[in-house]
Enzyme design. Structure first.
Site, PDB file in Angstrom:
ATOM      1  N   ARG A  38     -18.090  10.506  -7.305  1.00  0.00           N
ATOM      2  CA  ARG A  38     -18.688  11.618  -6.548  1.00  0.00           C
ATOM      3  C   ARG A  38     -17.642  12.649  -6.128  1.00  0.00           C
ATOM      4  O   ARG A  38     -17.968  13.772  -5.778  1.00  0.00           O
ATOM      5  CB  ARG A  38     -19.472  11.087  -5.346  1.00  0.00           C
ATOM      6  CG  ARG A  38     -20.356  12.153  -4.712  1.00  0.00           C
ATOM      7  CD  ARG A  38     -21.441  11.643  -3.735  1.00  0.00           C
ATOM      8  NE  ARG A  38     -21.378  10.255  -3.404  1.00  0.00           N
ATOM      9  CZ  ARG A  38     -20.606   9.738  -2.431  1.00  0.00           C
ATOM     10  NH1 ARG A  38     -19.847  10.524  -1.688  1.00  0.00           N
ATOM     11  NH2 ARG A  38     -20.617   8.444  -2.196  1.00  0.00           N
ATOM     12  N   TYR A  67     -33.817  35.300  -7.147  1.00  0.00           N
ATOM     13  CA  TYR A  67     -34.346  34.015  -7.563  1.00  0.00           C
ATOM     14  C   TYR A  67     -35.208  33.458  -6.426  1.00  0.00           C
ATOM     15  O   TYR A  67     -34.752  33.305  -5.303  1.00  0.00           O
ATOM     16  CB  TYR A  67     -33.193  33.062  -7.902  1.00  0.00           C
ATOM     17  CG  TYR A  67     -33.657  31.885  -8.708  1.00  0.00           C
ATOM     18  CD1 TYR A  67     -34.117  32.051 -10.009  1.00  0.00           C
ATOM     19  CD2 TYR A  67     -33.658  30.615  -8.160  1.00  0.00           C
ATOM     20  CE1 TYR A  67     -34.568  30.977 -10.745  1.00  0.00           C
ATOM     21  CE2 TYR A  67     -34.102  29.526  -8.901  1.00  0.00           C
ATOM     22  CZ  TYR A  67     -34.552  29.723 -10.189  1.00  0.00           C
ATOM     23  OH  TYR A  67     -35.009  28.660 -10.922  1.00  0.00           O
ATOM     24  N   ASP A 117     -24.880  35.600  -6.928  1.00  0.00           N
ATOM     25  CA  ASP A 117     -25.451  34.812  -8.016  1.00  0.00           C
ATOM     26  C   ASP A 117     -25.430  35.742  -9.235  1.00  0.00           C
ATOM     27  O   ASP A 117     -26.217  36.683  -9.333  1.00  0.00           O
ATOM     28  CB  ASP A 117     -26.879  34.393  -7.645  1.00  0.00           C
ATOM     29  CG  ASP A 117     -27.561  33.591  -8.749  1.00  0.00           C
ATOM     30  OD1 ASP A 117     -27.134  33.686  -9.916  1.00  0.00           O
ATOM     31  OD2 ASP A 117     -28.544  32.901  -8.434  1.00  0.00           O
ATOM     32  N   LYS A 120     -28.285  28.512 -18.059  1.00  0.00           N
ATOM     33  CA  LYS A 120     -28.697  29.694 -18.817  1.00  0.00           C
ATOM     34  C   LYS A 120     -27.630  30.027 -19.873  1.00  0.00           C
ATOM     35  O   LYS A 120     -27.382  29.227 -20.753  1.00  0.00           O
ATOM     36  CB  LYS A 120     -28.953  30.855 -17.849  1.00  0.00           C
ATOM     37  CG  LYS A 120     -29.759  30.461 -16.594  1.00  0.00           C
ATOM     38  CD  LYS A 120     -31.158  30.024 -16.889  1.00  0.00           C
ATOM     39  CE  LYS A 120     -31.893  29.412 -15.709  1.00  0.00           C
ATOM     40  NZ  LYS A 120     -31.806  30.063 -14.431  1.00  0.00           N
TER      41      LYS A 120
HETATM   42  C1  PLP Z   1     -32.087  29.672 -13.096  1.00  0.00           C
HETATM   43  C2  PLP Z   1     -31.504  30.377 -11.937  1.00  0.00           C
HETATM   44  C3  PLP Z   1     -31.128  29.689 -10.778  1.00  0.00           C
HETATM   45  C4  PLP Z   1     -31.366  28.216 -10.634  1.00  0.00           C
HETATM   46  O1  PLP Z   1     -30.602  27.502 -11.525  1.00  0.00           O
HETATM   47  P1  PLP Z   1     -31.014  26.000 -12.016  1.00  0.00           P
HETATM   48  O2  PLP Z   1     -29.872  25.621 -12.875  1.00  0.00           O
HETATM   49  O3  PLP Z   1     -32.306  26.108 -12.721  1.00  0.00           O
HETATM   50  O4  PLP Z   1     -31.118  25.186 -10.763  1.00  0.00           O
HETATM   51  C5  PLP Z   1     -30.558  30.406  -9.745  1.00  0.00           C
HETATM   52  N1  PLP Z   1     -30.369  31.728  -9.831  1.00  0.00           N
HETATM   53  C6  PLP Z   1     -30.715  32.432 -10.913  1.00  0.00           C
HETATM   54  C7  PLP Z   1     -30.481  33.893 -10.952  1.00  0.00           C
HETATM   55  C8  PLP Z   1     -31.288  31.779 -12.002  1.00  0.00           C
HETATM   56  O5  PLP Z   1     -31.643  32.485 -13.078  1.00  0.00           O
END
Ligand code: PLP
Length: 398
Positions: A60, A116, A189, A214
């Site tokens: 962890r 998001y 983000d 992504k």
């Molecule tokens: C997909 C996404 C998230 C969440 O990510 P996960 O890996 O699905 O938990 C957060 N912010 C943005 C802009 C995203 O496109």
């Protein structure tokens, strides 16, 4: 520790974080599947506990496979200044870890809209229960962020660039400047941008978060998230992760590292496809609006051009008509699969009204800016000519 110096991002995407001397002489890094790590004797344990010796202890708290990928991500995000990265179980887990670590009870966080949806839900529900208040202001508007600051209480600004689904792009230097004046930390983000297209740390932003699910992994085959910033703050967040437990497992880290090898190549194609598709759609009579920062018609085109190298594979557009008109176009598309997510090699398409915002009424959706005729297309790495031909037939009158 400064990141390894590679003159190009493509080179860093292949090599950063991996030792020249390969384990077992294997060109691929080993997947270290170990829950725990052994100590030779009590003296070694004491040397470790007292900080004299750096090594692994328990799964962890760290893993060699995961650390190599973290080093590569830090090198991509911050080629010239020292940075560190912390991999997390998912993008959401990266965001919740940052916010739980940096927002004490009684503090205030500023979020931006067109973001998001789960991030806002986390703040509205869970953080509210912990006594953290929040304001949501317009995306891509540093002035609105400045106006929402509660001196002494606001501790964090969490924004996104480009945003989802309208791909708004905020002036990063302006946000960083406002935050510095009030000693507030900034989190971006930047999942839609990736370090190929934009590097927020270079504009003075404190922490960059990505959903690696992504573009970074790029193959629609894993979930992971990452937080990148200066080493001291990442060390503190690593301590928080050790308590919360949202780690990235070594097999997922291996797949992410494998996906990163072709990161620069994929992004170049995503950028080309996104731009070509956006330009095609902007000329189509059955398309009423195209949202893509690479088009001069986008409200943030100027700042996007100044801050970004390319604009990614996601194109949002509105078809002439209503929910059903957009459904008909989506259903006629043969190349893109209907699915949430984006940034993978396969093109994906979705209507936000039927995907992330399904449980709301048309009017409620409109109130949060989601129009029924909106389609979000994530261009994969297929040939632009095929993507355009598919859209051409899908948009043709029956
Ligand atoms: C997909 C996404 C998230 C969440 O990510 P996960 O890996 O699905 O938990 C957060 N912010 C943005 C802009 C995203 O496109």
């Amino acid at each position: 520790m400064p990141n390894e110096q590679f003159s190009g991002l493509s080179t860093a995407a292949v090599h950063a974080g991996e030792p020249r001397q390969r384990a077992f002489d294997a060109i691929t890094p080993p997947i270290v599947h170990s829950a725990t790590y052994t100590f030779r004797d009590s003296a070694e344990l004491i040397a470790f506990q007292s900080g004299e010796l750096e090594r692994e202890e328990y799964g962890r708290y760290g893993n060699p496979t995961v650390r190599a990928v973290e080093a590569r991500l830090a090198a991509l995000e911050s080629p010239s200044a020292p940075a560190a990265a912390l991999l997390c179980a998912s993008g959401m887990n990266a965001l919740t870890t940052v916010m739980l670590a940096l927002l004490p009870s009684g503090s205030h966080v500023i979020l931006t809209d067109d973001g998001y949806r789960r991030t806002r839900q986390f703040v509205r529900t869970m953080l509210a229960r912990l006594g953290v208040s929040h304001s949501v202001v317009a995306a891509a508007d540093p002035t609105a962020i400045a106006a929402a600051i509660q001196p002494g209480r606001t501790r964090l600004i969490v924004t996104e660039a480009p945003t989802n689904p309208y791909l708004r792009v905020i002036d990063l230097a302006a946000v960083a400047q406002i935050a510095r004046e009030h000693r507030i930390k900034t989190v971006i983000d930047a999942t839609f941008a990736t370090p190929y297209n934009m590097r927020p740390l270079e504009y003075g932003i404190d922490l960059v978060v990505h959903s690696c699910s992504k573009y970074l992994a790029g193959h629609n085959d894993l979930l992971a998230g990452v937080i990148i910033g200066r080493p001291p703050i990442i060390s503190a967040l690593r301590e928080t992760q050790g308590i919360l437990g949202g780690i990235c497992d070594p097999h997922t880290a291996y797949l992410l590292g494998r996906g990163l090898k072709t990161f620069a190549l994929r992004m170049e194609r995503h950028n080309q496809n996104g731009q070509a598709v956006a330009e095609f759609l902007s000329r189509h009579p059955r398309v009423s609006r195209v949202h893509y920062p690479g088009l001069p018609s986008h409200p943030d085109h100027a700042i996007a051009r100044a801050q970004m190298r390319g604009f990614g594979g996601v194109v949002s557009f509105e078809v002439v008509g209503n929910l059903q008109s957009a459904m008909a176009v989506v259903d006629r598309m043969r190349l893109a699969y209907i699915a949430p997510s984006f940034g993978g090699v396969e093109s994906l398409v979705e209507q936000p009204a039927l995907m992330s915002y399904y449980e709301l009424s048309s009017e409620e959706r409109l109130a949060v800016g989601i129009r029924d005729n909106l389609i979000r297309l994530s261009c994969g790495i297929e040939d632009a000519s095929d993507l355009i031909a598919d859209l051409q037939q899908a948009l043709a009158d029956e």
